[in-house]
Design an enzyme around this catalytic site. Structure first.
Site, short mmCIF file in Angstrom:
data_model
loop_
_atom_site.label_atom_id
_atom_site.label_comp_id
_atom_site.label_asym_id
_atom_site.label_seq_id
_atom_site.Cartn_x
_atom_site.Cartn_y
_atom_site.Cartn_z
N CYS A 114 54.18 44.49 55.29
CA CYS A 114 55.50 45.04 55.71
C CYS A 114 56.35 44.03 56.62
O CYS A 114 55.77 43.35 57.61
CB CYS A 114 55.19 46.19 56.70
SG CYS A 114 56.98 47.13 57.19
N CYS B 120 52.43 51.74 56.33
CA CYS B 120 53.13 50.69 55.83
C CYS B 120 52.22 49.90 55.02
O CYS B 120 50.90 50.18 55.04
CB CYS B 120 53.49 49.45 56.92
SG CYS B 120 54.75 50.44 58.14
N ASP C 204 27.62 42.40 19.37
CA ASP C 204 28.90 41.72 19.10
C ASP C 204 28.47 40.26 18.58
O ASP C 204 28.28 39.64 19.35
CB ASP C 204 30.02 41.90 20.15
CG ASP C 204 31.38 41.54 19.30
OD1 ASP C 204 31.94 42.45 18.70
OD2 ASP C 204 31.65 40.23 19.62
#
Length: 482
Positions: A38, A34, A440
């Protein structure tokens, strides 16, 4: 993978959503596994075991819970402590590397030995590469069973199974019933049709800044290839010579809703994998915030945009063309040139759709073309041609490498590709979380504005050391702040 039993048990006892997708709970008395959220009654601590992956739980003999549906858990990217080779192998498996080749071929692509790769998968994931691939097929099939009305035969092929017989055998083994018996809806089956239309949800861990993602894509949308209507993004795609479209918009809950129109259902897993990369659905914003919390600048940026993602790329060659076209010019000018490239060398759509008229050119179409006539410097046209020729010579040019440094080195070997372009391709196409184009100008100016001091590319690179191994996310936040 080591999981602290007591800590995991406390998490499932309160159904802590923060752990959804991080581990799975296997219940020894029922044979199921699970999600931590759950809704079923929490089993006794002595009756549970914890697995870091669904594949490990299934390989240990447990089958997916029908209540919490493990296939709907947000699928996270590789953990930061996972070896590079395993992380890159997972990415290639997601893209279908084991559908037509074996583990030995996968290991060769990564530059490691097959036995070493198997050993690392067992050590860090608790499952073999083949088990990981099969679990992905099962969980996708189960999602399609619950979320679509496709006939079972179409679901089998759409989830990557090679035969309907194998599809039925695996479901009988895992669930003790046929795939058809898992579908609770009494509505009739609806075939995908000649265009192969399928709708499904792509889940993520919140928050998700969809507006920022959409703004990024809108600014860079290539005419004839991409379209944005309201909150929906649509683009043309081409795989193995076949054409189609994908459309993505916000869905119910923490998910994006994707509409895929593609005539070959067997390509759906690869299409989903590409969409997950484009929209960075494996990111964990909470973990990233913790990673950057010690840096005041980055902590403030994340607090302002907590759900910001790093936009990926649909195709490596397309992204490389975009990156080269964008060298030293504005985004608008680059997209104008990209539109000319598409109109001149992209294949027309057999069925144009609301302004979507072409698919992006292939390397084979670009390599021999005279590109300077499109209105760009000859040096840039030569670089585009060199990238196309390299992609023709090496079909795996834009696949995951053994390391970021190896990827950058391989890309820089192409004439005209410098450090900035190589890092940018690694960041958006190869999904390298630590890629960082330090030269950049946008990054430099953004940080100068935030810290009121001047930076050179070398100084920015030194400043970014504190952001490892998630420098790509730091770059995205700086770009957004600039």
């Amino acid at each position: 993978m080591n999981l602290d039993h007591d800590a995991c048990y406390r998490a499932i006892s309160v159904r802590d959503a923060r752990y959804d997708g991080r581990f799975f709970t296997a219940v020894k008395t029922t044979g199921i596994y699970c999600r931590p959220v759950c809704p079923a009654r929490t089993p006794l601590s002595k009756n549970v075991a914890f697995f870091g992956t669904a594949a490990a739980a299934q390989e240990a003999g447990f089958h997916p819970c029908l209540r919490c549906r493990p296939e709907t858990a947000p699928e996270l990217g590789p953990a930061p402590d996972l070896p590079d080779g395993v992380a890159r192998a997972l990415g290639l498996i997601e893209l279908g590397a084991l559908d037509e080749a074996g583990v030995d071929a996968l290991a060769a692509r990564l530059g490691v030995g097959e036995r070493q790769l198997r050993r690392q998968f067992r050590q860090h994931l608790g499952a073999s590469p083949v088990a990981v691939a099969q679990t992905r097929r099962v969980l996708l099939a189960k999602q399609l069973i619950h979320e679509t009305h496709l006939p079972m035969a179409e679901i089998a092929f759409a989830s990557g199974f090679g035969s309907i017989r194998r599809f039925n055998e695996i479901f009988l083994t895992l669930f003790g019933r046929t795939p058809g018996d898992l579908r609770r809806s009494g509505q009739p089956d609806v075939p995908a049709g000649p265009r192969g239309e399928i709708q499904l949800l792509l889940r993520y861990r919140p928050p998700y800044d969809w507006e920022a993602m959409l703004a990024f894509l809108r600014l860079r949308a290539i005419p004839g290839i991409e379209r944005i209507d309201g909150s929906r993004y649509t683009r043309t795609i081409s795989l193995d010579g076949m054409q189609g479209t994908v459309s993505v918009q916000p869905g119910a809950g923490n998910a994006l809703q994707a509409t895929v129109r593609f005539p070959r259902l067997h390509a759906l897993p690869a299409i989903i994998a590409r969409l997950r990369r484009v929209f960075d659905l494996g990111s964990d914003p909470v973990a990233l915030a913790a990673q950057f919390s010690h840096d005041p600048v980055m902590a403030a940026l994340i607090a302002a945009r907590p759900g910001l993602r790093v936009p990926g790329a649909w195709d490596g060659f397309e992204l490389a063309m975009r990156a080269v076209l964008g060298q030293q010019i504005t985004v608008t000018a680059a997209i104008r040139l990209a539109g000319k490239l598409v109109a001149a060398h992209g294949a027309p759509m057999a069925q144009p759709e609301d302004g979507l008229t072409h698919v992006f050119p292939t390397p084979e179409a670009v390599a021999p073309a005279e590109l300077a006539v499109l209105g760009m410097p000859r040096s840039r046209a030569a670089t585009l041609s060199a990238v196309a020729a390299a992609a023709v010579a090496d079909p795996h040019l834009f696949d995951a490498s053994s390391s970021l440094d190896d990827a950058v080195k391989r890309l820089r070997a192409i004439r005209g590709i410098g450090e900035w372009t190589a890092q940018y391709i690694a960041l958006r196409c190869l999904r390298e979380p630590d890629a960082f184009p330090s030269a950049d100008i946008g990054l430099i100016r953004a940080l100068e504005k935030l810290e009121s001091r001047a930076y050179t590319p070398a100084q920015l690179l030194a400043r970014a050391e504190i952001w490892r191994p998630w420098r790509a996310y730091a770059a995205q936040h700086l770009w957004s702040a600039g």
